[in-house]
Design a protein around this motif. Structure first.
Motif, PDB file in Angstrom:
ATOM      1  N   SER A  12       0.865  -1.185   0.000  1.00 45.84           N
ATOM      2  CA  SER A  12       0.000   0.000   0.000  1.00 45.84           C
ATOM      3  C   SER A  12       0.892   1.222   0.000  1.00 45.84           C
ATOM      4  CB  SER A  12      -0.900  -0.021   1.241  1.00 45.84           C
ATOM      5  OG  SER A  12      -1.721   1.122   1.273  1.00 45.84           O
ATOM      6  N   GLY A  13       0.872   1.974  -1.105  1.00 43.47           N
ATOM      7  CA  GLY A  13       1.747   3.147  -1.200  1.00 43.47           C
ATOM      8  C   GLY A  13       1.297   4.280  -0.292  1.00 43.47           C
ATOM      9  N   PHE A  14      -0.035   4.459  -0.164  1.00 41.41           N
ATOM     10  CA  PHE A  14      -0.554   5.646   0.522  1.00 41.41           C
ATOM     11  C   PHE A  14      -1.548   5.307   1.637  1.00 41.41           C
ATOM     12  CE2 PHE A  14       0.620   6.487  -3.861  1.00 41.41           C
ATOM     13  CZ  PHE A  14       1.537   7.520  -3.713  1.00 41.41           C
ATOM     14  N   GLY A  15      -1.665   4.037   1.981  1.00 41.48           N
ATOM     15  CA  GLY A  15      -2.430   3.647   3.165  1.00 41.48           C
ATOM     16  C   GLY A  15      -3.854   3.173   2.939  1.00 41.48           C
ATOM     17  N   HIS A  16      -4.374   3.289   1.711  1.00 44.79           N
ATOM     18  CA  HIS A  16      -5.776   2.905   1.499  1.00 44.79           C
ATOM     19  C   HIS A  16      -5.938   1.384   1.387  1.00 44.79           C
ATOM     20  CE1 HIS A  16      -5.384   7.110   0.164  1.00 44.79           C
ATOM     21  NE2 HIS A  16      -6.570   7.241   0.748  1.00 44.79           N
ATOM     22  N   THR A  17      -5.041   0.754   0.666  1.00 41.59           N
ATOM     23  CA  THR A  17      -5.094  -0.712   0.565  1.00 41.59           C
ATOM     24  C   THR A  17      -4.775  -1.328   1.933  1.00 41.59           C
ATOM     25  OG1 THR A  17      -4.325  -0.459  -1.706  1.00 41.59           O
ATOM     26  CG2 THR A  17      -4.277  -2.690  -0.793  1.00 41.59           C
ATOM     27  N   PRO A  65      -2.701  -2.075  -4.268  1.00 40.26           N
ATOM     28  CA  PRO A  65      -3.438  -1.018  -4.947  1.00 40.26           C
ATOM     29  C   PRO A  65      -3.426  -1.304  -6.440  1.00 40.26           C
ATOM     30  CG  PRO A  65      -1.267  -0.225  -4.249  1.00 40.26           C
ATOM     31  CD  PRO A  65      -1.417  -1.614  -3.717  1.00 40.26           C
ATOM     32  N   THR A  66      -4.402  -0.805  -7.156  1.00 36.02           N
ATOM     33  CA  THR A  66      -4.310  -0.859  -8.619  1.00 36.02           C
ATOM     34  C   THR A  66      -3.544   0.370  -9.085  1.00 36.02           C
ATOM     35  OG1 THR A  66      -6.314  -2.166  -8.948  1.00 36.02           O
ATOM     36  CG2 THR A  66      -5.641  -0.740 -10.772  1.00 36.02           C
ATOM     37  N   TYR A  67      -2.376   0.110  -9.674  1.00 29.25           N
ATOM     38  CA  TYR A  67      -1.554   1.171 -10.259  1.00 29.25           C
ATOM     39  C   TYR A  67      -1.438   0.872 -11.757  1.00 29.25           C
ATOM     40  CZ  TYR A  67       0.273   2.583  -5.564  1.00 29.25           C
ATOM     41  OH  TYR A  67       0.428   3.017  -4.260  1.00 29.25           O
ATOM     42  N   MET A  68      -1.834   1.837 -12.553  1.00 33.00           N
ATOM     43  CA  MET A  68      -1.789   1.669 -14.013  1.00 33.00           C
ATOM     44  C   MET A  68      -2.434   0.351 -14.443  1.00 33.00           C
ATOM     45  SD  MET A  68      -0.675   4.563 -14.530  1.00 33.00           S
ATOM     46  CE  MET A  68      -0.771   4.546 -16.301  1.00 33.00           C
ATOM     47  N   GLY A  69      -3.590   0.082 -13.847  1.00 36.70           N
ATOM     48  CA  GLY A  69      -4.399  -1.063 -14.250  1.00 36.70           C
ATOM     49  C   GLY A  69      -3.836  -2.415 -13.887  1.00 36.70           C
ATOM     50  N   ASN A 101      -7.493  -2.114  -4.127  1.00 40.35           N
ATOM     51  CA  ASN A 101      -8.162  -0.835  -3.897  1.00 40.35           C
ATOM     52  C   ASN A 101      -7.697   0.139  -4.975  1.00 40.35           C
ATOM     53  OD1 ASN A 101      -9.567   1.094  -1.822  1.00 40.35           O
ATOM     54  ND2 ASN A 101      -7.713   2.140  -2.471  1.00 40.35           N
ATOM     55  N   SER A 102      -8.640   0.959  -5.456  1.00 41.24           N
ATOM     56  CA  SER A 102      -8.208   2.017  -6.386  1.00 41.24           C
ATOM     57  C   SER A 102      -9.105   3.230  -6.271  1.00 41.24           C
ATOM     58  CB  SER A 102      -8.138   1.501  -7.821  1.00 41.24           C
ATOM     59  OG  SER A 102      -9.377   1.634  -8.480  1.00 41.24           O
ATOM     60  N   SER A 104     -10.721   4.987  -8.894  1.00 34.59           N
ATOM     61  CA  SER A 104     -11.937   4.972  -9.711  1.00 34.59           C
ATOM     62  C   SER A 104     -12.855   3.841  -9.250  1.00 34.59           C
ATOM     63  CB  SER A 104     -11.583   4.739 -11.184  1.00 34.59           C
ATOM     64  OG  SER A 104     -10.719   5.746 -11.627  1.00 34.59           O
ATOM     65  N   GLY A 107     -11.718   1.458 -12.725  1.00 30.03           N
ATOM     66  CA  GLY A 107     -10.271   1.651 -12.584  1.00 30.03           C
ATOM     67  C   GLY A 107      -9.417   0.469 -13.001  1.00 30.03           C
ATOM     68  N   SER A 161     -11.250   4.041  -2.895  1.00 30.50           N
ATOM     69  CA  SER A 161     -11.031   5.172  -1.996  1.00 30.50           C
ATOM     70  C   SER A 161     -10.949   6.456  -2.800  1.00 30.50           C
ATOM     71  CB  SER A 161      -9.752   4.969  -1.183  1.00 30.50           C
ATOM     72  OG  SER A 161      -8.653   4.771  -2.031  1.00 30.50           O
TER      73      SER A 161
HETATM   74  C1  LIG Z   1       1.115   5.219 -10.148  1.00 29.48           C
HETATM   75  C2  LIG Z   1      -0.360   5.194  -9.868  1.00 29.48           C
HETATM   76  C3  LIG Z   1      -1.199   4.582 -10.776  1.00 29.48           C
HETATM   77  C4  LIG Z   1      -2.573   4.517 -10.537  1.00 29.48           C
HETATM   78  N1  LIG Z   1      -3.372   3.857 -11.411  1.00 29.48           N
HETATM   79  C5  LIG Z   1      -4.709   3.728 -11.141  1.00 29.48           C
HETATM   80  C6  LIG Z   1      -5.549   2.966 -11.988  1.00 29.48           C
HETATM   81  O1  LIG Z   1      -5.123   2.363 -12.975  1.00 29.48           O
HETATM   82  N2  LIG Z   1      -6.881   2.905 -11.688  1.00 29.48           N
HETATM   83  C7  LIG Z   1      -7.407   3.578 -10.610  1.00 29.48           C
HETATM   84  O2  LIG Z   1      -8.610   3.522 -10.404  1.00 29.48           O
HETATM   85  N3  LIG Z   1      -6.613   4.273  -9.757  1.00 29.48           N
HETATM   86  C8  LIG Z   1      -5.288   4.351 -10.006  1.00 29.48           C
HETATM   87  N4  LIG Z   1      -4.470   5.033  -9.125  1.00 29.48           N
HETATM   88  C9  LIG Z   1      -5.027   5.534  -7.869  1.00 29.48           C
HETATM   89  C10 LIG Z   1      -4.783   4.544  -6.724  1.00 29.48           C
HETATM   90  O3  LIG Z   1      -5.315   3.271  -7.026  1.00 29.48           O
HETATM   91  C11 LIG Z   1      -5.426   5.065  -5.437  1.00 29.48           C
HETATM   92  O4  LIG Z   1      -4.813   6.287  -5.087  1.00 29.48           O
HETATM   93  C12 LIG Z   1      -5.319   4.067  -4.294  1.00 29.48           C
HETATM   94  O5  LIG Z   1      -6.061   4.542  -3.198  1.00 29.48           O
HETATM   95  C13 LIG Z   1      -3.898   3.837  -3.879  1.00 29.48           C
HETATM   96  O6  LIG Z   1      -3.877   2.869  -2.866  1.00 29.48           O
HETATM   97  P1  LIG Z   1      -2.801   2.960  -1.689  1.00 29.48           P
HETATM   98  O7  LIG Z   1      -3.181   4.172  -0.852  1.00 29.48           O
HETATM   99  O8  LIG Z   1      -2.934   1.699  -0.956  1.00 29.48           O
HETATM  100  O9  LIG Z   1      -1.453   3.143  -2.353  1.00 29.48           O
HETATM  101  C14 LIG Z   1      -3.112   5.116  -9.367  1.00 29.48           C
HETATM  102  C15 LIG Z   1      -2.230   5.736  -8.448  1.00 29.48           C
HETATM  103  C16 LIG Z   1      -0.883   5.771  -8.700  1.00 29.48           C
HETATM  104  C17 LIG Z   1       0.045   6.419  -7.675  1.00 29.48           C
END
Ligand SMILES: Cc1cc2nc3c(=O)[nH]c(=O)nc-3n(C[C@H](O)[C@H](O)[C@H](O)COP(=O)(O)O)c2cc1C
Length: 194
Positions: A12-17, A65-69, A101-102, A104, A107, A161
């Motif tokens: 979890s990069g930012f705490g939501h996951t 987390p979902t990052y870049m799908g 978690n993401s 959108s 997302g 989130s």
């Molecule tokens: C590099 C990056 C890519 C992301 N890609 C998506 C995505 O593909 N779909 C989406 O809905 N959100 C995307 N997000 C938003 C994150 O999913 C969202 O901020 C999530 O709460 C992050 O979880 P975390 O707090 O556990 O890191 C992205 C965020 C980052 C930083």
């Protein structure tokens, strides 16, 4: 009957996951499991201790987390490190489950869960989905923040989130969904280790 052991390996990069992970853990503990919450800090971690702890569990739950799908680079690095376990079939027939978690509502979370599912299948694990009906099945709007499974996922736990503190988002319905998911994994583990 022995107590099910559940390992939750997540990034979890930012705490939501992390909120979702903690709720899955709470649901699993309430259902009587011993739970190890194993948080990955980044792709450069030493994964050996996590692999060892995960290998001691009856069920491994993977979260990202979902990052870049897709899964984050940190969870992907853990997946690649797990090839050492794969080589010895160390996770064969353990239970597996996934969550993401993401930001959108959609997302591309399905793709993230698909990546986790593929990893689990490569290891010969047994997949546990949410077992939940869609969020609108009981008359709620699917998007109501208090609705259980409001995002209507069956393959794994999906939470959403907003761009706000993890203290307030994901919302109550997602947190409850995560607890039910944790309990389901324990109930399934109990059937298998009986
Ligand atoms: C590099 C990056 C890519 C992301 N890609 C998506 C995505 O593909 N779909 C989406 O809905 N959100 C995307 N997000 C938003 C994150 O999913 C969202 O901020 C999530 O709460 C992050 O979880 P975390 O707090 O556990 O890191 C992205 C965020 C980052 C930083």
């Amino acid at each position: 009957m022995s107590t099910p052991k559940i390992a939750i390996v997540y990034h979890s990069g930012f705490g939501h996951t992390a909120v979702a992970a903690e709720e899955v853990a709470a649901g699993a503990r309430d259902a009587g499991a011993v739970v190890e919450l194993l948080r990955i800090q980044g792709p450069g971690d030493d994964f050996a201790p996590l692999l060892e702890k995960a290998s001691a569990a009856d069920a491994i739950v993977f979260g990202s987390p979902t990052y870049m799908g897709d899964v984050s680079a940190a969870l992907k690095a853990f997946f690649e490190a797990s090839s050492k376990v794969w080589a010895t079939r160390g996770w064969q027939d353990k239970l597996a489950a996934g969550f993401t978690n993401s930001l959108s509502m959609g997302g591309d979370k399905s793709n993230t869960l698909g990546s986790i599912f593929t990893l689990a299948m490569q290891h010969g694990m047994i997949w546990v989905g949410t077992g939940l009906p869609p969020g609108n099945a009981n008359g709620n709007s699917t998007s109501a923040p208090e609705a259980v499974n409001r995002l209507s996922y069956s393959t794994g736990l999906a939470t959403q989130s907003d761009n706000a503190s993890p203290e307030v988002t994901p919302p109550a319905g997602d947190r409850e969904t995560a607890r039910l998911f944790g309990a389901r994994i324990v109930e399934t583990a109990r059937k298998l280790i009986r």
